[in-house]
Design a protein around this motif. Sequence first.
Motif, PDB file in Angstrom:
ATOM      1  N   ASN A 176       0.728  -1.302   0.126  1.00 23.26           N
ATOM      2  CA  ASN A 176       0.037  -0.064  -0.132  1.00 23.26           C
ATOM      3  C   ASN A 176       0.860   1.234  -0.039  1.00 23.26           C
ATOM      4  N   LYS A 177       2.255   1.055  -0.236  1.00 24.31           N
ATOM      5  CA  LYS A 177       2.927   2.138  -0.342  1.00 24.31           C
ATOM      6  C   LYS A 177       3.642   2.693   1.103  1.00 24.31           C
ATOM      7  N   ASP A 178       3.124   2.284   2.205  1.00 24.10           N
ATOM      8  CA  ASP A 178       3.473   2.984   3.382  1.00 24.10           C
ATOM      9  C   ASP A 178       4.971   2.362   3.498  1.00 24.10           C
ATOM     10  N   ILE A 179       5.747   2.870   4.556  1.00 24.45           N
ATOM     11  CA  ILE A 179       6.940   2.739   4.615  1.00 24.45           C
ATOM     12  C   ILE A 179       7.167   2.106   6.304  1.00 24.45           C
ATOM     13  N   ILE A 180       7.924   1.030   6.295  1.00 23.57           N
ATOM     14  CA  ILE A 180       8.200   0.619   7.763  1.00 23.57           C
ATOM     15  C   ILE A 180       9.879   0.439   7.638  1.00 23.57           C
ATOM     16  N   GLU A 181      10.326   1.188   8.686  1.00 23.21           N
ATOM     17  CA  GLU A 181      12.104   1.505   8.674  1.00 23.21           C
ATOM     18  C   GLU A 181      12.538   1.107  10.076  1.00 23.21           C
ATOM     19  N   ASN A 182      13.754   1.221  10.057  1.00 23.87           N
ATOM     20  CA  ASN A 182      14.451   0.779  11.187  1.00 23.87           C
ATOM     21  C   ASN A 182      14.251  -0.417  11.878  1.00 23.87           C
ATOM     22  N   ILE A 183      13.923  -1.536  10.991  1.00 22.53           N
ATOM     23  CA  ILE A 183      13.544  -2.960  11.345  1.00 22.53           C
ATOM     24  C   ILE A 183      14.788  -3.626  11.736  1.00 22.53           C
ATOM     25  N   LYS A 184      14.715  -4.307  12.988  1.00 25.27           N
ATOM     26  CA  LYS A 184      15.643  -4.712  13.413  1.00 25.27           C
ATOM     27  C   LYS A 184      15.252  -6.159  14.409  1.00 25.27           C
ATOM     28  N   PHE A 185      15.720  -7.358  14.129  1.00 24.13           N
ATOM     29  CA  PHE A 185      15.095  -8.416  14.849  1.00 24.13           C
ATOM     30  C   PHE A 185      16.078  -9.663  14.682  1.00 24.13           C
ATOM     31  N   GLY A 186      16.253 -10.726  15.471  1.00 21.12           N
ATOM     32  CA  GLY A 186      16.832 -12.222  15.260  1.00 21.12           C
ATOM     33  C   GLY A 186      15.469 -13.002  14.701  1.00 21.12           C
ATOM     34  N   PHE A 187      16.114 -14.035  14.185  1.00 24.62           N
ATOM     35  CA  PHE A 187      14.971 -15.011  13.717  1.00 24.62           C
ATOM     36  C   PHE A 187      15.804 -16.598  13.577  1.00 24.62           C
ATOM     37  N   ILE A 188      14.753 -17.445  13.819  1.00 24.72           N
ATOM     38  CA  ILE A 188      15.458 -18.782  13.623  1.00 24.72           C
ATOM     39  C   ILE A 188      14.228 -19.650  12.633  1.00 24.72           C
ATOM     40  N   LEU A 189      14.928 -20.145  11.642  1.00 23.28           N
ATOM     41  CA  LEU A 189      14.104 -20.623  10.675  1.00 23.28           C
ATOM     42  C   LEU A 189      14.309 -22.223  10.725  1.00 23.28           C
ATOM     43  N   LYS A 190      13.209 -22.974  10.644  1.00 21.41           N
ATOM     44  CA  LYS A 190      13.137 -24.325  10.595  1.00 21.41           C
ATOM     45  C   LYS A 190      11.972 -24.926   9.421  1.00 21.41           C
ATOM     46  N   ASP A 191      11.986 -25.919   9.232  1.00 17.74           N
ATOM     47  CA  ASP A 191      11.156 -26.386   8.132  1.00 17.74           C
ATOM     48  C   ASP A 191       9.648 -26.282   8.792  1.00 17.74           C
ATOM     49  N   LYS A 192       9.123 -25.103   7.945  1.00 17.88           N
ATOM     50  CA  LYS A 192       7.655 -24.817   8.041  1.00 17.88           C
ATOM     51  C   LYS A 192       7.278 -24.140   9.545  1.00 17.88           C
ATOM     52  N   ASP A 193       8.439 -23.875  10.347  1.00 20.56           N
ATOM     53  CA  ASP A 193       8.177 -22.975  11.533  1.00 20.56           C
ATOM     54  C   ASP A 193       9.157 -21.884  11.562  1.00 20.56           C
ATOM     55  N   TYR A 194       8.909 -20.702  11.927  1.00 22.72           N
ATOM     56  CA  TYR A 194       9.855 -19.707  12.035  1.00 22.72           C
ATOM     57  C   TYR A 194       9.573 -18.773  13.064  1.00 22.72           C
ATOM     58  N   VAL A 195      10.466 -18.437  13.782  1.00 20.76           N
ATOM     59  CA  VAL A 195      10.425 -17.665  14.836  1.00 20.76           C
ATOM     60  C   VAL A 195      11.087 -16.079  14.899  1.00 20.76           C
ATOM     61  N   ILE A 196      10.440 -14.869  15.039  1.00 16.62           N
ATOM     62  CA  ILE A 196      11.195 -13.612  15.043  1.00 16.62           C
ATOM     63  C   ILE A 196      11.193 -13.267  16.518  1.00 16.62           C
ATOM     64  N   TYR A 197      12.191 -12.812  16.912  1.00 15.08           N
ATOM     65  CA  TYR A 197      12.373 -12.491  18.220  1.00 15.08           C
ATOM     66  C   TYR A 197      13.097 -10.888  18.458  1.00 15.08           C
ATOM     67  N   ASN A 198      12.987 -10.316  19.640  1.00 19.25           N
ATOM     68  CA  ASN A 198      13.516  -9.237  19.945  1.00 19.25           C
ATOM     69  C   ASN A 198      13.457  -8.244  18.672  1.00 19.25           C
ATOM     70  N   ALA A 199      12.296  -8.027  18.300  1.00 21.85           N
ATOM     71  CA  ALA A 199      12.131  -7.134  17.233  1.00 21.85           C
ATOM     72  C   ALA A 199      11.875  -5.779  17.324  1.00 21.85           C
ATOM     73  N   SER A 200      12.253  -4.749  16.541  1.00 21.96           N
ATOM     74  CA  SER A 200      11.791  -3.388  16.908  1.00 21.96           C
ATOM     75  C   SER A 200      11.652  -2.722  15.295  1.00 21.96           C
ATOM     76  N   SER A 201      10.855  -1.826  15.293  1.00 23.08           N
ATOM     77  CA  SER A 201      10.648  -0.932  13.966  1.00 23.08           C
ATOM     78  C   SER A 201       9.984   0.340  14.211  1.00 23.08           C
ATOM     79  N   LEU A 202       9.974   1.104  13.240  1.00 20.47           N
ATOM     80  CA  LEU A 202       9.226   2.617  13.176  1.00 20.47           C
ATOM     81  C   LEU A 202       8.307   2.304  12.039  1.00 20.47           C
TER      82      LEU A 202
END
Length: 357
Positions: A176-202
């Motif tokens: 929709n042309k909106d902007i998300i910036e300053n994105i920061k996070f850690g992640f773990i990827l496994k087969d069909k299972d994903y985790v995002i942690y300690n995330a921050s954004s503006l």
Amino acid sequence: MLRTLSQILLILIFLIISFCVYLSVYGINTDKLNGIINEKISQRDSDFDIKLNKIKIFLDIGSFKLEAKTNNPIILYKKNKIELQSISTGLPLLSVFTQQAKIENLKFITKKNKVKDLIEFGRGFQNTPQLFILKKMVRSGDISLEAKINFSEDGSISKDYVIDGDLENVKLRLLNKDIIENIKFGFILKDKDYVIYNASSLYQDIKFKSDEIKIKEKDSAFLFNGNISTSKNDLNLKTISKIFQLDLGSIENDKIIFSSNNKFSFELSKKFKFSNIKANSKFNIESLEYSNSSLKEFFPGYKNGVKFENNIINLDYQNGNYKISGDSELNVNEDIDSLSYSIEKKKDKIFFKTDFE
């Protein structure tokens, strides 16, 4: 004679032990595996290439297997490159001495790379519509990865892979042309299972944080659930109505100072369509100012606006319907009263209930 044989045997044992210790600590250099690793990396696409430095072979005494490792390799795909800190692979003990060295797994740690380059690299393995759209959305950002990948007997990647990584300074342009910036996070990827942690954004001038977001791939959709919190922000109600898709009437410069804690879940189809959106939020609002000429009918002496102070607001949202309830202090022309209220939207109807002095 027996004594001599014993001495020879002891010397051989000592030499074997010394060699094993040396091999486990210092390793030995070899160029025998360069071609094999290169072939494993590039067999999916001739546009892949890998530049390897000297490979060292170490002995893992615990499993009594060999580990081949090289530092600072570079993986190339067309005009894009991925810089690695190290790459290693497990080998059966005798394979290094044969012409049929078999790679059982790959472990690699990358340096900091551009997100766009990694997306392009991933498209070389599996050029999905999702990766194409993601490439269009990403404007900037850096990523680093640590991964362990096992191979099946036929050489394909096993489903027990684990990828751990970190993103920072990411900027996205949404559909929709909106902007998300300053994105920061850690992640773990496994087969069909994903985790995002300690995330921050503006986003929309609001600072968002999240402890954990879980994503599960199921059939033709991704199932999301997690939490998001916002620190104290000063913005207008128009922004709030846009984010939560709430119809709050004609809103111009009405201000709100708030913080929040939110739990949510939703489904995202592989065509990037949202469904089954649910949210449970608690807002702590220090001050909310709202002006509307129609309020003169309810508050005698009404002049410029109404202030809602010391608010605790609960929001339950599900697929366009919502219920807002809360308690606050109502300030009209510095006359302060207690207020409790409930606003509920069901389809195209809105139900309003309030109690104040």
